[in-house]
Design a protein around this motif. Structure first.
Motif, PDB file in Angstrom:
ATOM      1  N   PRO A  55      93.921 -25.290 -17.979  1.00 32.49           N
ATOM      2  CA  PRO A  55      94.380 -25.332 -19.366  1.00 32.49           C
ATOM      3  C   PRO A  55      93.461 -24.455 -20.231  1.00 32.49           C
ATOM      4  N   LYS A  56      94.053 -23.779 -21.186  1.00 30.43           N
ATOM      5  CA  LYS A  56      93.301 -22.872 -22.061  1.00 30.43           C
ATOM      6  C   LYS A  56      92.147 -23.611 -22.740  1.00 30.43           C
ATOM      7  N   GLU A 135      83.771 -23.954 -21.189  1.00 29.33           N
ATOM      8  CA  GLU A 135      83.926 -23.285 -22.472  1.00 29.33           C
ATOM      9  C   GLU A 135      83.272 -24.091 -23.590  1.00 29.33           C
ATOM     10  N   GLN A 136      82.710 -23.385 -24.554  1.00 27.07           N
ATOM     11  CA  GLN A 136      81.874 -23.996 -25.581  1.00 27.07           C
ATOM     12  C   GLN A 136      82.547 -25.146 -26.326  1.00 27.07           C
ATOM     13  N   ASP A 137      83.771 -24.964 -26.787  1.00 27.74           N
ATOM     14  CA  ASP A 137      84.432 -26.044 -27.538  1.00 27.74           C
ATOM     15  C   ASP A 137      84.674 -27.272 -26.667  1.00 27.74           C
ATOM     16  N   ALA A 138      85.071 -27.036 -25.426  1.00 26.45           N
ATOM     17  CA  ALA A 138      85.296 -28.161 -24.500  1.00 26.45           C
ATOM     18  C   ALA A 138      83.979 -28.873 -24.193  1.00 26.45           C
ATOM     19  N   LEU A 139      82.911 -28.111 -24.005  1.00 29.29           N
ATOM     20  CA  LEU A 139      81.602 -28.711 -23.748  1.00 29.29           C
ATOM     21  C   LEU A 139      81.104 -29.490 -24.965  1.00 29.29           C
TER      22      LEU A 139
END
Length: 174
Positions: A55-56, A135-139
């Motif tokens: 997923p993106k 990815e930064q936002d997910a992390l």
């Protein structure tokens, strides 16, 4: 001689004790399932993820390649941690594995966070979902969730060998 009333009390106590022991969480099993599921990732065997279409905004294979290179060239810089945590749904627990490196005294760079969702509602614990974040936002989102786990001290309910000793450092400077 056993009386009829004694048998009823014995049966009731047996039922209560069995019910209590069935509700006991097997943290070791959750930890083992999580470790076995994430072992390939942890040692850098990531080829199975090369052609995946995540997923993106969750993870990229390129970022996992950076992790693999770090393991190969600077293995002492890569730090790992893991956490077993309860879910909002009492039928689930999650195993979290994360890998990071210290960039300087004040900043951390995460390679990934992998979350394995385990259904504990039956006699057999089952992995039902897995998530991978590079990815930064997910992390950031993952870390905020973990911070909440530590902030509310829900982590005190988990045996200490299944919880990272302190809240992991944030993946951002703010």
């Amino acid at each position: 001689m056993i009386k009829k009333g004694s048998i009823s009390i014995f049966c009731a106590l047996t039922f209560i004790l069995n019910s209590f022991s069935q509700n006991e969480i097997n943290y070791s099993l959750i930890d083992s399932l999580g470790k076995s599921f994430t072992n390939s990732l942890k040692i850098g065997n990531i080829a199975y993820l090369k052609n995946s279409q995540p997923p993106k905004g969750t993870y990229t294979y390129e970022r996992l390649l950076e992790f693999k290179e770090a393991l190969k060239n600077k293995p002492n810089e890569v730090k790992f941690g893991s956490i077993v945590e309860p879910s909002i749904d009492s039928n689930y627990y999650a195993y979290n594995l994360f890998a990071y490196k210290r960039v300087d005294e004040e900043s951390i760079e995460y390679y990934f966070a992998a979350i394995i969702s385990v259904n504990i509602s039956g006699d057999t614990y089952k992995i039902e979902n897995s998530y991978l974040f590079t990815e930064q936002d997910a992390l950031k989102s993952w870390w905020k969730h973990i911070f909440g786990f530590y902030y509310t001290e829900k982590n005190k309910e988990i045996p200490e060998e299944y919880v990272y000793p302190v809240c992991p450092p944030p993946p951002f400077k703010e």
